[in-house]
Design a protein around this motif. Structure first.
Motif, PDB file in Angstrom:
ATOM      1  N   ARG A 157      35.339 -12.264 -42.154  1.00  0.00           N
ATOM      2  CA  ARG A 157      33.944 -12.390 -42.548  1.00  0.00           C
ATOM      3  C   ARG A 157      33.135 -11.138 -42.200  1.00  0.00           C
ATOM      4  N   ARG A 189      40.648 -16.610 -43.969  1.00  0.00           N
ATOM      5  CA  ARG A 189      40.206 -17.610 -44.930  1.00  0.00           C
ATOM      6  C   ARG A 189      38.742 -17.407 -45.303  1.00  0.00           C
ATOM      7  N   ASP A 193      37.406 -17.282 -48.951  1.00  0.00           N
ATOM      8  CA  ASP A 193      36.382 -18.228 -49.402  1.00  0.00           C
ATOM      9  C   ASP A 193      35.191 -17.498 -50.013  1.00  0.00           C
ATOM     10  N   GLN A 200      43.483 -15.467 -52.801  1.00  0.00           N
ATOM     11  CA  GLN A 200      44.114 -16.354 -51.823  1.00  0.00           C
ATOM     12  C   GLN A 200      45.481 -15.844 -51.368  1.00  0.00           C
ATOM     13  N   GLN A 222      45.667 -14.277 -48.028  1.00  0.00           N
ATOM     14  CA  GLN A 222      45.195 -15.017 -46.860  1.00  0.00           C
ATOM     15  C   GLN A 222      46.273 -15.166 -45.796  1.00  0.00           C
ATOM     16  N   GLN A 282      47.833 -20.267 -41.027  1.00  0.00           N
ATOM     17  CA  GLN A 282      48.680 -21.425 -41.285  1.00  0.00           C
ATOM     18  C   GLN A 282      48.459 -21.986 -42.681  1.00  0.00           C
ATOM     19  N   THR A 283      47.245 -21.866 -43.167  1.00  0.00           N
ATOM     20  CA  THR A 283      46.991 -22.389 -44.500  1.00  0.00           C
ATOM     21  C   THR A 283      47.188 -21.320 -45.561  1.00  0.00           C
ATOM     22  N   GLY A 284      47.533 -20.126 -45.147  1.00  0.00           N
ATOM     23  CA  GLY A 284      47.839 -19.073 -46.103  1.00  0.00           C
ATOM     24  C   GLY A 284      49.255 -18.609 -45.852  1.00  0.00           C
ATOM     25  N   THR A 286      52.040 -17.244 -43.179  1.00  0.00           N
ATOM     26  CA  THR A 286      52.381 -17.066 -41.780  1.00  0.00           C
ATOM     27  C   THR A 286      53.118 -15.740 -41.649  1.00  0.00           C
ATOM     28  N   ILE A 336      41.603 -21.343 -35.376  1.00  0.00           N
ATOM     29  CA  ILE A 336      42.940 -21.731 -34.905  1.00  0.00           C
ATOM     30  C   ILE A 336      44.000 -21.582 -35.996  1.00  0.00           C
ATOM     31  N   GLN A 337      43.631 -21.924 -37.233  1.00  0.00           N
ATOM     32  CA  GLN A 337      44.633 -21.800 -38.305  1.00  0.00           C
ATOM     33  C   GLN A 337      45.038 -20.338 -38.508  1.00  0.00           C
TER      34      GLN A 337
END
Lengths: 387, 257, 328, 415
Positions: C216, C242, C246, C252, C255, C258-260, C262, C277-278
């Motif tokens: 960010r 993220r 976003d 994406q 990214q 964990q949600t992108g 690793t 944390i992710q």
């Protein structure tokens, strides 16, 4: 219409044998679809995922449910169960359907590190096991023993995420102020396994659960306080069948009782408009609605307002069922709707009582750039500020 | 087209590495997966079959749990599986492993052999190319694009800073690099069918080998774990000074540049 | 009696790869220590001029193999030539860089020679019993194994940057031997059709050794150029948090988390990333983590090996300049 | 002592049938009805299966048979208070509520003209009002007025008494009890419509234009509150779009677990009411699956034309507060999309609840888990008939009641 794919009764039997005992109860009325939060957002997953259709594919043993956007979309929020005329255990069915592919070694790529970390570290956050108890530094919490009444079990998220650690610390402070006899076993614990079970990795769940049960039983644990509603669910609903029988409460329930007994009170005035987001696993899954509200109303100065969708109709933050590790694009996240709900009520603070909800709502609040008008707080933090 | 895919079961990428009392890697309780690069090989094998017809056989060398990896490959769409399992494998080196695999593969007709470019456990990146040599066939390693006709392949392979286009007549060995394809998730029907697909288990004796034939060329003298991570430091000072200091630390202390 | 430490020198377009010079430099030290001779082997076409460079970098002897079929690297031709040379000269050890060429060539060569290969090594210890012991990371650097062999020669590929470059001594001279290329027809079955060198191709995130990531704090998509400049100097991939995805600043696929994706690179440089944390869970296993953030309270500092509390717009450009100096 | 007479409780189509059949076979029959008129739910229908005729003629034939048969005695406004004894020897205490209007009434209606008090008209399911003294409905049998004592101001007002030139009004009538000795009892107290307000997401009771299927019968009936015009309650606007929501509470463990079996046909029938009045009206029916039993398949096939049949149980009904239009949310299962359809009026196809859920017999008998009287009532001599046993349509009720009559006769002649 979709092309009809392979039909296999064997597959249906396999799904049912994995725990989807009520799969055939479904008569395809679609009340579940109407309630599903995925219907409130646009996008690719929303288009792919239809909970009724998923049940149908399972009933017929029809290919197609294993598409990642179908199989792993469900946040297990339980909204679908509210009106189900046949009391179909839809979430168990989803779990079983996930199990068919996961047991064969096909966890989606984005979830492999999570399962891997659970295997290796006993937590999903890739945190080293030896650092699990680091959050307690300087807090002077006794180890659980015969002299302590409750075991305080802290969610992995609150052990490893610095943001979430504040929740654990606040809860400890509240319990200590209220004179609750409790101890911890954090360093030796593993993840409760609630979410990985929902993701369909039954084997990994059993491994985690068995290690915890062995630990708890070995230490003589009888009563457990959880910081997360997900752990509450696991200990209450998943562990008994594996030999773990405990009296389990979420910290909100315990504090609610202590408030009634006059063992805790709040004095610092907090002149704010406060609203509460019911975590699915505290509300719908465990039917705890009142203590949170009584506690918040007991804070001097707090003006409590209900969100439009509250209690059993509460809208999921999208953090359950493994979705906390899933990626949905902006504009397709339930958490954003929740932030908007709170902003519409002109609340200053959106309170909730679940580490996953906090992660999802914090994220949504930042994403929507509403941080200047709305603060997201875990209930223990707010209560702690008023002690 | 007869396609052989050589796979390896490895530790899960998140596995915690612990040494046992003998100073060896402790595999107890570790989650096992198919080596991720081998998944690209499996996928490519299935795609070749889908395009050109034929049969895909997956071959692996491993312990008791290696069957799980083969079942997974069968679920993805592979037709047959062969597991070579023998206690002697525990101490064999890359050379010996290739001797074994070459014998096993020799029993299967093959036009193309696919494998991952590297296994994430030992990181040796040798087996497939050695196998090509052992079988006296050409190989192309680190392939990110593959076009096959009935008797020849055109492979794009990754090199440092670019790519090469290589044409090779069959039979040949190909090692798969990330980017070659996106491995599929099997259909549930595929998973059900995999339970009934043929899976053959062989020992060294079945291949006419004995442990004595496999005296290793390389021996592991010891294993160690990395030094524990040091506490992080904050580099003080103004931006310019801090940046300079950081560059120096990365180069001289961390030695990552 | 096997003799000599060989370094197979890798050249492309008559430019010697840095790792080959690193090996010559280290090889020199070992040769001096053990009394062995250091031999550089160069294959190619028009390579005569490279002999001076390798001797300046420490070689006692240079073997040049010139042939038009060796102008570009091909597995078969190189294997064919080296196999015969090695069988003839019987060196103790043959080293090369763990590069695309080394990784392709040495396994085949080792198999043809019927010897062992220590691949992707990050250290060499001289040992009295087995001459050399090679240290190699396994399990993505989560452990190390030390390997050696009594069978000669030992082949090894060494990871670039393992050894420091020495100072070339232009005055050094080495014996230069020219060998003819005797390539077996059977080794020419794979035909190299085309080589495409990308001007600047950043590595793929999950394959990259170094990742420079922005969050960010980047404030806008246009600012990623400063991270890209940094990345290109050190051959890094560029990632994003993220929050940056976003905000629509990065796609994406970039990214990290964990949600992108690793990742576990050797070096992860987090710029303007607070560290949800992710995100931390998705890059926490990186060997070295650098954090640059204005907010001293940012979570990312909890996992960083080196942290700078400061404005990334001030720090990153200077860092880029410093890296240029190091990388050369 | 064995009695030869038979008591039939309930004056709907089942009770009427049982009474008439038994009496015509030679038994003495007492027919007891709680309401001030006979005919029950059928009397409230606009049309009924199988011929889609109005109920008047069918009922009229039964009333005529009753009038002509001296072996039937009927009591309206009467309830059973106590049953004692056993098969062949029951003593039944009947409570007779006062009508406040005597045999002199000629149904001239003068009383109603002067009555100052209004009451909700339950015959029309509250869609309109009557005075405190009223005629139950146009074809009420017996054709006598009745006073609703709950709202009547009594002798203090007495305006009706003065207006009645036949001295038919007696506001001081009292409750009476009397005993009957009978050999057997046929219990035919029928059914109630499921309380749709229990399904909160359908908004019945909150949204004016959400009505139930029984209300729709009254709206469509020429003698109903709208004179047979299909208009909506909120503003009397002619209905141009209407949605029939099937299984409103039925087949739902949270409400009624069973299928009432008649609601699908009822909604299809009601769709024809709408279409007849306004062929351009947009009619939608939302269903889980359509249950058109036996010979009704043909009707189902025939009436589908012009009706939009959408598979999907309606999930929510919301109201536009300004227009009072309704928005139906439902998953169209063919496409999987969530439809949001705006309509003028919604008819909830509610199911049938046996009257025995609320009012049990004053003697122990067996009921099933839903409150229906089971065939083997465990009380020899007492027989359920019609919808108190299971949800039935009119024709099936008649057959069931005939069978019950035979059983009742057998009880009186058993030795």
């Amino acid at each position: 219409m979709d092309e009809i794919k392979e039909v296999s009764l064997e597959m249906k039997d396999y799904i049912v044998s994995s725990g989807a005992e009520t799969l055939s109860w479904c008569m395809q009325c679609g009340l579940c679809t109407n309630l599903c939060p995925w219907r409130l957002v646009p996008g690719e997953i929303s288009e792919a995922f239809n909970i009724r259709k998923m049940q149908r594919l399972g009933q017929l043993g029809l290919e197609g449910f294993e598409d990642e956007n179908v199989l792993f979309a469900c946040a297990t929020c339980g909204m679908c169960l509210v009106n189900c005329p046949r009391k179909v255990e839809i979430i168990d069915n989803v779990r079983s359907m996930r199990n068919t592919t996961v047991a064969a070694g096909f966890l989606p790529a984005n979830l492999r590190p999570i399962a891997g970390s659970l295997h290796a570290n006993g937590n999903p956050w890739s945190g080293a096991h030896e650092k699990r108890a680091e959050w307690q530094e300087g807090l002077n919490i006794p180890a659980f023993s015969d002299d302590t009444e409750y075991l305080l079990y802290v969610c992995c998220t609150s052990c490893f995420d610095t943001r979430s650690q504040k929740i654990a610390k606040s809860i400890v402070n509240l319990l200590q102020k209220a004179g609750v006899s409790f101890g911890v076993l954090t360093a030796e614990e593993n993840c409760c396994g609630e979410t990985i079970r929902k993701l369909g990795d039954e084997e990994l769940f059993q491994k985690l659960a068995e290690s915890n049960i062995k630990l708890f039983n070995g230490k003589g644990v009888k009563k457990i306080i959880t910081t997360s509603p997900h752990c509450l669910y696991a200990f209450k609903k998943d562990y008994p069948e594996l030999g773990g029988n405990y009296e389990v409460v979420h910290y909100a329930e315990l504090l609610g009782d202590l408030l009634k007994q006059g063992k805790i009170s709040f004095s610092t005035e907090l002149a704010k408009k406060v609203t509460f987001h019911d975590p699915c696993y505290l509300g719908r899954h465990n039917q705890v609605y009142d203590p949170q509200r009584e506690l918040l109303k007991a804070v001097p100065g707090v003006e409590f307002v209900e969100l439009g969708r509250n209690k059993e109709k509460s809208l999921c933050c999208a953090g359950g069922g493994g979705r906390v590790w899933a990626e949905a694009p902006m504009g397709e996240r339930f958490g954003e709707l929740r932030i908007t709900d709170a902003v519409d009520k002109q609340a200053d603070i959106l309170v909730t009582a679940c580490p996953y909800c906090i992660a999802m709502l914090d994220d949504a609040c930042a994403g929507l750039e509403k941080g200047d008008v709305l603060k997201v707080m875990e209930m223990s933090e707010l209560l702690n500020a008023s002690l | 087209m007869n396609i052989v895919v050589l796979i390896k079961q490895t530790f899960d990428t998140e596995a915690k590495i612990v040494l046992d009392a003998n100073g060896k890697i402790d595999a107890n309780g570790v989650n096992l997966i198919i080596n991720p690069y081998d998944e690209y090989a499996i996928e490519e094998g299935i795609r070749l079959k889908e395009k050109l017809g034929g049969e895909v056989t997956v071959v692996t060398l491993g312990g008791a749990r290696a069957q799980e990896a083969v079942r997974t490959a069968l679920a993805m769409g592979v037709d047959k599986g062969v597991v070579v399992s023998d206690p002697a494998i525990d101490t064999s080196d890359d050379w010996a492993n290739v001797e074994i695999i070459a014998k096993a593969v020799a029993q299967i007709p093959f036009d193309i052999i696919l494998s991952g470019r590297i296994a994430i456990d030992d990181g040796a990146s040798q087996t497939a190319v050695r196998l090509a040599e052992a079988l006296s066939v050409p190989s192309v390693s680190s392939v990110i694009k593959l076009e096959a006709t009935g008797d020849q392949l055109v492979a794009t392979r990754e090199i440092d800073g670019g790519t090469e286009l290589i044409e090779v007549a069959l039979p040949a060995v190909i090692t798969a690099q990330k980017g070659l394809n996106e491995p599929r998730y099997p259909s549930v029907a595929g998973i059900m069918k995999a339970k009934k697909k043929p899976l053959k288990t062989l020992t060294l004796a079945d291949l006419g080998l004995s442990a004595g034939d496999l005296a290793p060329k390389m021996v592991v003298t010891k294993m160690t774990l990395p030094d524990p991570r040091k506490a992080g430091i904050r580099i003080p000072g103004e931006a310019a000074d801090a940046a300079k200091e950081l560059a120096k630390l990365l180069h001289e202390e961390a030695k990552v540049l | 009696m096997a003799k000599g430490i060989w370094v197979v020198v890798e050249q492309r377009d008559l430019q010697i790869r840095k790792v080959s010079l690193e090996l010559l430099s280290q090889g020199r030290k070992i040769a001096d220590e053990t009394g062995e001779s250091l031999v550089a082997v160069i294959l190619g076409q028009g390579i005569e001029g490279l002999a001076q460079t390798v001797s300046a970098n420490g070689a006692d002897k240079v073997i040049l193999v010139e042939d038009e079929k060796l102008a570009e690297y091909t597995t078969g031709a190189y294997t064919s030539v080296l196999n015969k040379l090695i069988r003839k000269e019987e060196p103790q050890v043959v080293l090369t860089g763990n590069t695309a060429v080394g990784k392709d060539l040495f396994p085949r060569l080792a198999q043809r020679l019927g010897v062992g290969l220590a691949s992707d090594c990050t250290g060499i210890e001289v040992d009295s019993s087995s001459f050399m012991v090679f240290k190699r990371p396994i399990y993505a650097g989560k452990a190390f194994e030390f390997v050696s062999s009594t069978v000669r020669p030992i082949l090894a590929t060494i990871r670039p940057n393992t050894f420091a470059l020495g100072t070339p001594d232009a005055g050094r001279t080495a014996e230069v031997v020219k060998e003819t290329a005797d390539i077996d027809a059977g080794d020419l079955r794979a035909i190299l059709k085309e080589v495409a060198i990308a001007a600047s191709k950043r590595p793929e995130l999950t394959e990259a050794n170094i990742i420079v990531s922005g969050g960010r704090g980047m404030k806008g998509p246009e600012n990623y150029v400063i991270l890209e400049a940094l990345a290109d100097v050190i051959g890094a991939a560029v990632g994003a948090s993220r929050a940056a995805v976003d905000a629509g600043w990065k796609e994406q696929k970039f990214q990290v988390g964990q949600t992108g994706k690793t990742v576990s690179p050797t070096l992860y440089i987090a710029c303007g990333i607070s560290g949800a944390i992710q995100h931390l869970a998705g890059m926490g296993s990186s060997k070295f983590i650098v954090a640059i953030n204005k907010d001293p309270e940012a979570n990312i500092f909890n996992v960083a090996d080196y942290g700078i509390v400061g404005d990334l717009f001030d720090v990153v450009p200077i860092l880029t300049e410093e890296f240029k100096k190091i990388v050369g | 002592m064995a009695y030869q007479s038979i008591l039939v409780v309930g004056g709907g189509i089942s009770g009427l049938t049982a009474a008439v059949e038994a009496a015509e076979a030679g038994s003495e029959v007492y027919l007891v009805e709680k309401k001030p008129y006979l005919g029950g739910r059928v009397a409230q229908m606009n049309r009924y299966f199988p011929k889609l005729c109005p109920p008047n003629c069918g009922l009229e034939i039964n009333f005529k048979r009753i009038k002509q048969n001296p072996r039937i005695k009927f009591f309206t406004l009467a309830e059973i208070e106590k049953i004692e004894g056993k098969e062949g020897d029951f003593t039944v205490t009947v409570k007779s509520n006062p009508r406040y209007v005597n045999q002199n009434c000629t149904a001239c209606g003068k009383c109603t003209e002067v009555c100052p008090v209004e009451r909700s008209n339950e015959y029309n399911y509250g869609l309109d009002k009557t005075k405190a003294i009223y005629k139950a409905h146009e074809f009420a049998f017996p054709m006598k007025y009745v006073v609703d004592n709950d709202v009547c101001q009594g002798s203090e007002c007495g305006k009706c008494v003065s207006a009645c030139q036949y001295n038919a009004i007696e506001l001081d009538m009292a409750v009476k009890s009397f005993n009957l000795n009978v050999g057997s009892i046929v219990w035919a107290t029928g059914w109630e419509a499921y309380d749709a307000s229990k399904i909160d997401y359908y908004g019945f009771g909150q949204h004016q234009n959400v009505i139930t299927n029984v209300m729709m019968e009254r709206i469509a009936a020429p003698n109903g509150p709208t004179g047979g015009k299909v208009v909506r309650p909120s503003d009397g606007k002619e209905v141009e779009s209407i949605a029939f929501v099937q299984c409103a509470g039925s087949r739902d463990v949270n409400n009624l677990t069973y299928c009432s079996g008649v609601c699908c046909m009822a909604s299809l029938k009601q769709a024809t009411y709408v279409k007849e009045k306004n062929p351009d009206a947009k009619v939608s029916m939302f269903y889980i699956d359509v249950r058109a039993m036996g010979k009704y398949e043909e009707f189902y096939t025939k009436v589908q034309d012009g009706i939009s049949m959408i598979k999907g149980k309606v999930g929510e009904i919301t109201e536009d507060p300004l227009t009072k239009d309704l928005i139906i949310q439902v998953e169209n299962q063919l496409t999987g999309e969530i439809l949001k359809e705006k309509v003028d009026m919604v008819v909830l196809a509610t199911g049938m609840v046996p009257s025995t859920v609320d009012t049990k017999l004053p003697i122990a008998i067996n009921y099933d888990e839903d409150g229906f009287i089971v065939s083997d009532s465990q009380q020899p001599g007492i027989y359920g008939a019609g919808c108190v046993k299971k949800p039935l349509d009119v024709a099936s009720s008649v057959k069931d009641a005939t069978a019950a009559a035979l059983k009742a006769i057998q009880s009186t002649v058993r030795r």
